[in-house]
Design an enzyme around this catalytic site. Structure first.
Site, PDB file in Angstrom:
ATOM      1  CB  THR A   1      -9.715   6.886  -6.568  1.00  0.00           C
ATOM      2  OG1 THR A   1     -11.075   7.077  -6.964  1.00  0.00           O
ATOM      3  CG2 THR A   1      -9.147   8.240  -6.167  1.00  0.00           C
ATOM      4  CG  ASP A   2     -13.099   6.264 -10.872  1.00  0.00           C
ATOM      5  OD1 ASP A   2     -13.156   6.600  -9.665  1.00  0.00           O
ATOM      6  OD2 ASP A   2     -14.061   5.735 -11.468  1.00  0.00           O
ATOM      7  CD  GLU A   3     -14.448   9.632  -5.881  1.00  0.00           C
ATOM      8  OE1 GLU A   3     -14.327  10.737  -5.339  1.00  0.00           O
ATOM      9  OE2 GLU A   3     -15.216   8.755  -5.471  1.00  0.00           O
TER      10      GLU A   3
ATOM     11  CE1 TYR B   1     -10.426   8.870  -1.162  1.00  0.00           C
ATOM     12  CE2 TYR B   1     -11.851   9.220  -3.062  1.00  0.00           C
ATOM     13  CZ  TYR B   1     -10.951   8.429  -2.356  1.00  0.00           C
ATOM     14  OH  TYR B   1     -10.584   7.198  -2.860  1.00  0.00           O
TER      15      TYR B   1
ATOM     16  CE  LYS C   1      -6.459   7.387  -3.163  1.00  0.00           C
ATOM     17  NZ  LYS C   1      -5.706   6.351  -2.425  1.00  0.00           N
TER      18      LYS C   1
HETATM   19  P1  NAD Z   1     -11.368   1.732   3.629  1.00  0.00           P
HETATM   20  O1  NAD Z   1     -11.746   3.064   4.179  1.00  0.00           O
HETATM   21  O2  NAD Z   1     -12.332   0.604   3.708  1.00  0.00           O
HETATM   22  O3  NAD Z   1     -10.010   1.236   4.336  1.00  0.00           O
HETATM   23  C1  NAD Z   1      -8.934   2.070   4.593  1.00  0.00           C
HETATM   24  C2  NAD Z   1      -8.006   1.361   5.560  1.00  0.00           C
HETATM   25  O4  NAD Z   1      -6.874   2.208   5.780  1.00  0.00           O
HETATM   26  C3  NAD Z   1      -8.613   1.063   6.937  1.00  0.00           C
HETATM   27  O5  NAD Z   1      -8.274  -0.238   7.360  1.00  0.00           O
HETATM   28  C4  NAD Z   1      -7.978   2.105   7.840  1.00  0.00           C
HETATM   29  O6  NAD Z   1      -7.844   1.667   9.195  1.00  0.00           O
HETATM   30  C5  NAD Z   1      -6.622   2.278   7.175  1.00  0.00           C
HETATM   31  N1  NAD Z   1      -6.006   3.577   7.458  1.00  0.00           N
HETATM   32  C6  NAD Z   1      -6.575   4.806   7.391  1.00  0.00           C
HETATM   33  N2  NAD Z   1      -5.698   5.746   7.741  1.00  0.00           N
HETATM   34  C7  NAD Z   1      -4.538   5.119   8.019  1.00  0.00           C
HETATM   35  C8  NAD Z   1      -3.250   5.557   8.416  1.00  0.00           C
HETATM   36  N3  NAD Z   1      -2.989   6.848   8.612  1.00  0.00           N
HETATM   37  N4  NAD Z   1      -2.286   4.630   8.579  1.00  0.00           N
HETATM   38  C9  NAD Z   1      -2.522   3.315   8.406  1.00  0.00           C
HETATM   39  N5  NAD Z   1      -3.742   2.839   8.049  1.00  0.00           N
HETATM   40  C10 NAD Z   1      -4.724   3.734   7.849  1.00  0.00           C
HETATM   41  O7  NAD Z   1     -10.936   2.014   2.145  1.00  0.00           O
HETATM   42  P2  NAD Z   1     -11.088   1.090   0.822  1.00  0.00           P
HETATM   43  O8  NAD Z   1     -12.417   1.334   0.237  1.00  0.00           O
HETATM   44  O9  NAD Z   1     -10.649  -0.274   1.145  1.00  0.00           O
HETATM   45  O10 NAD Z   1     -10.017   1.815  -0.121  1.00  0.00           O
HETATM   46  C11 NAD Z   1      -8.653   1.393  -0.109  1.00  0.00           C
HETATM   47  C12 NAD Z   1      -7.889   2.248  -1.089  1.00  0.00           C
HETATM   48  O11 NAD Z   1      -8.436   2.099  -2.393  1.00  0.00           O
HETATM   49  C13 NAD Z   1      -7.934   3.739  -0.786  1.00  0.00           C
HETATM   50  O12 NAD Z   1      -6.667   4.282  -1.061  1.00  0.00           O
HETATM   51  C14 NAD Z   1      -8.960   4.284  -1.750  1.00  0.00           C
HETATM   52  O13 NAD Z   1      -8.672   5.615  -2.083  1.00  0.00           O
HETATM   53  C15 NAD Z   1      -8.771   3.368  -2.941  1.00  0.00           C
HETATM   54  N6  NAD Z   1      -9.941   3.134  -3.796  1.00  0.00           N
HETATM   55  C16 NAD Z   1     -11.134   2.739  -3.250  1.00  0.00           C
HETATM   56  C17 NAD Z   1     -12.199   2.437  -4.099  1.00  0.00           C
HETATM   57  C18 NAD Z   1     -13.527   1.971  -3.556  1.00  0.00           C
HETATM   58  O14 NAD Z   1     -14.497   1.881  -4.317  1.00  0.00           O
HETATM   59  N7  NAD Z   1     -13.649   1.662  -2.272  1.00  0.00           N
HETATM   60  C19 NAD Z   1     -12.056   2.580  -5.487  1.00  0.00           C
HETATM   61  C20 NAD Z   1     -10.829   3.017  -6.000  1.00  0.00           C
HETATM   62  C21 NAD Z   1      -9.777   3.271  -5.142  1.00  0.00           C
HETATM   63  O1  DAU Z   2     -14.739   5.843  -7.824  1.00  0.00           O
HETATM   64  C1  DAU Z   2     -13.943   5.334  -6.814  1.00  0.00           C
HETATM   65  C2  DAU Z   2     -14.398   5.863  -5.477  1.00  0.00           C
HETATM   66  O2  DAU Z   2     -15.637   5.221  -5.179  1.00  0.00           O
HETATM   67  C3  DAU Z   2     -13.382   5.618  -4.372  1.00  0.00           C
HETATM   68  O3  DAU Z   2     -12.219   6.332  -4.654  1.00  0.00           O
HETATM   69  C4  DAU Z   2     -13.947   6.030  -3.007  1.00  0.00           C
HETATM   70  O4  DAU Z   2     -13.026   5.679  -1.983  1.00  0.00           O
HETATM   71  C5  DAU Z   2     -15.242   5.292  -2.776  1.00  0.00           C
HETATM   72  O5  DAU Z   2     -15.826   5.705  -1.549  1.00  0.00           O
HETATM   73  C6  DAU Z   2     -16.217   5.545  -3.927  1.00  0.00           C
HETATM   74  O6  DAU Z   2     -16.641   6.940  -3.928  1.00  0.00           O
HETATM   75  P1  DAU Z   2     -18.177   7.371  -4.203  1.00  0.00           P
HETATM   76  O7  DAU Z   2     -18.407   8.693  -3.626  1.00  0.00           O
HETATM   77  O8  DAU Z   2     -18.534   7.124  -5.622  1.00  0.00           O
HETATM   78  O9  DAU Z   2     -18.906   6.200  -3.333  1.00  0.00           O
HETATM   79  P2  DAU Z   2     -20.169   6.237  -2.334  1.00  0.00           P
HETATM   80  O10 DAU Z   2     -20.480   4.807  -2.008  1.00  0.00           O
HETATM   81  O11 DAU Z   2     -19.970   7.177  -1.212  1.00  0.00           O
HETATM   82  O12 DAU Z   2     -21.324   6.806  -3.257  1.00  0.00           O
HETATM   83  C7  DAU Z   2     -21.687   6.167  -4.450  1.00  0.00           C
HETATM   84  C8  DAU Z   2     -22.795   6.979  -5.081  1.00  0.00           C
HETATM   85  O13 DAU Z   2     -23.969   6.867  -4.255  1.00  0.00           O
HETATM   86  C9  DAU Z   2     -22.494   8.463  -5.163  1.00  0.00           C
HETATM   87  O14 DAU Z   2     -23.044   8.979  -6.361  1.00  0.00           O
HETATM   88  C10 DAU Z   2     -23.208   9.065  -3.960  1.00  0.00           C
HETATM   89  C11 DAU Z   2     -24.413   8.155  -3.802  1.00  0.00           C
HETATM   90  N1  DAU Z   2     -24.897   7.974  -2.417  1.00  0.00           N
HETATM   91  C12 DAU Z   2     -23.998   7.635  -1.465  1.00  0.00           C
HETATM   92  C13 DAU Z   2     -24.390   7.477  -0.160  1.00  0.00           C
HETATM   93  C14 DAU Z   2     -23.381   7.117   0.917  1.00  0.00           C
HETATM   94  C15 DAU Z   2     -26.238   8.129  -2.121  1.00  0.00           C
HETATM   95  O15 DAU Z   2     -27.071   8.399  -3.002  1.00  0.00           O
HETATM   96  N2  DAU Z   2     -26.629   7.950  -0.832  1.00  0.00           N
HETATM   97  C16 DAU Z   2     -25.765   7.653   0.178  1.00  0.00           C
HETATM   98  O16 DAU Z   2     -26.202   7.547   1.355  1.00  0.00           O
END
Ligand code: NAD
Ligand code: DAU
Length: 339
Positions: A125-127, A153, A157
């Site tokens: 992740t970019d975080e 988190y 990562k």
């Molecule tokens: P998500 O939370 O929707 O899905 C995570 C999945 O992993 C779920 O199906 C869960 O059951 C499974 N899981 C959790 N713990 C586990 C374990 N111990 N063993 C096996 N499976 C397990 O997450 P997502 O948003 O699909 O993100 C997927 C990946 O991409 C993550 O590694 C996250 O850090 C990364 N990522 C997410 C975003 C985003 O915007 N969502 C952006 C950049 C990177």
């Molecule tokens: O940048 C990549 C990341 O993006 C991933 O690594 C994470 O897994 C993914 O969850 C996401 O993280 P963020 O914290 O950016 O996403 P989230 O959807 O939780 O929040 C997006 C923005 O919206 C953030 O600035 C917080 C704000 N927010 C979020 C929630 C849930 C609100 O204002 N209200 C809310 O209720």
């Protein structure tokens, strides 16, 4: 080719499995997922009816389960999506994030070492880069930006990324890492900003915007992320990190207003609530490396992607309504009750 997809029942993992089935129909996919609150077999319904997709329920941190899976399925590529992924939950319970995101990654890497693979790809992740100031729109995260994490988190990562690179250097494990900005699209769990706002607006409920809604995220349609991961894990250089993002920066308030407009709902639904502790201000990716080396460019603009996403949530109400009717109700009350 046998591809082990961990976390394939989650948001990006399930979209990735559909992408693989479309793009590489001859490959075999083994999905390992613990089915935590974020994993949902409903998201994989169509995929699981394909003869080349196998689902295994298990924890990536369970060494015996992982080793058995390597022995039975002999994966060539391992792509690790499995993680605890929600920043707010990591503030409530950091320990689980360390267990899955760090220890789980280590167990997978050990499996790769023991049984041999052609590539271990870590979905990062970019975080891990921390945040950028709101008033310096000239600044972007590159692969050289120092790691500087804010939340449990992102710290977990970052630790996982460092372990992956350590296995490359020390054991010559053939690894790659991609670091993507915020994704949106189908099968996104409704605790995250975009699906939360769509599902609540469809119920005419208040939309909880943290702080002043000024924080900026760099949004990428999930299919574009899947295409980028596919390119990196097959053709990216071993031992390298690739940033993924589409120059699609929007403040949270802009995103919420766009959703309200798309749904024809009033702005009066917006409610400002207490900010997230340690809230990162701005994320913005420089994707030059993946573009120059692998020719990747996003195909979906934000305007088009948000329309598709809103349509998907309208047409697939039962998918998210069943989540909202379950344990999630307690989560929402706990996280937002006193906010
Ligand atoms: P998500 O939370 O929707 O899905 C995570 C999945 O992993 C779920 O199906 C869960 O059951 C499974 N899981 C959790 N713990 C586990 C374990 N111990 N063993 C096996 N499976 C397990 O997450 P997502 O948003 O699909 O993100 C997927 C990946 O991409 C993550 O590694 C996250 O850090 C990364 N990522 C997410 C975003 C985003 O915007 N969502 C952006 C950049 C990177
Ligand atoms: O940048 C990549 C990341 O993006 C991933 O690594 C994470 O897994 C993914 O969850 C996401 O993280 P963020 O914290 O950016 O996403 P989230 O959807 O939780 O929040 C997006 C923005 O919206 C953030 O600035 C917080 C704000 N927010 C979020 C929630 C849930 C609100 O204002 N209200 C809310 O209720």
């Amino acid at each position: 080719m046998n591809i082990l997809v961990t976390g394939g029942a989650g948001f990006i993992g399930s979209n990735f499995i559909y992408y693989q089935l479309e793009k590489h129909p001859k490959d075999k996919i083994i999905c390992l997922d613990a089915l935590t609150y974020a994993g949902n077999l409903d998201s994989l319904k169509r995929a699981l009816s394909e003869p080349n997709v196998t689902f295994v329920k298990g924890d990536i941190a369970d060494r015996q389960c992982v080793n058995t899976l390597f022995e039975n399925h002999k994966p060539d590529i391992v792509v690790n999506f499995a993680a605890e992924s929600h920043v707010d939950r990591s503030i409530e319970n950091p320990q689980l994030f360390l267990q899955t995101n760090i220890m789980g990654t280590q167990v997978l890497l050990d499996g790769c070492r023991k049984y041999g693979i052609t590539r271990f790809h870590q979905v990062g992740t970019d975080e891990v880069y921390g945040d950028l100031p709101l008033d310096r729109t000239d600044l972007f995260f590159t692969e050289q930006t120092p790691i500087h994490t804010s939340s449990p988190y992102s710290a977990s990562k970052a630790a996982a990324d460092l372990l992956v690179l350590a296995y490359y250097r020390t054991f010559k494990t053939p690894v790659s890492i991609s670091r993507c900005s915020n994704n949106y699209g189908p099968y996104h769990f409704p605790e995250k900003l975009i699906p939360l706002m769509i599902s609540r607006a469809l119920h005419d409920q208040s939309l909880p915007v943290y702080g002043k809604g000024e924080n900026v995220r760099d949004w990428l349609y999930v299919k574009d992320h899947c295409a980028a991961i596919d390119l990196v894990m097959r053709h990216g250089r071993v031992g390298e990190v690739y940033n993924i993002g589409g120059h699609n920066e929007r403040s949270n308030l802009e995103v919420v207003k766009t959703i309200l407009k798309e749904l024809d709902k009033p702005q009066s639904l917006i409610t400002y609530v207490t900010d997230r502790p340690g809230h990162d201000l701005r994320y913005a990716i420089d994707p030059t490396k993946i573009h120059d080396e692998l020719g990747w460019l996003p195909e979906t603009s934000f305007d088009e992607g948000i329309k598709k996403t809103v349509r998907w949530y309208k047409e697939n109400r039962s998918w998210w309504q069943s989540i909202l009717d379950g344990e999630y109700r307690n989560y929402y009350d706990k996280m937002y009750g006193d906010r």
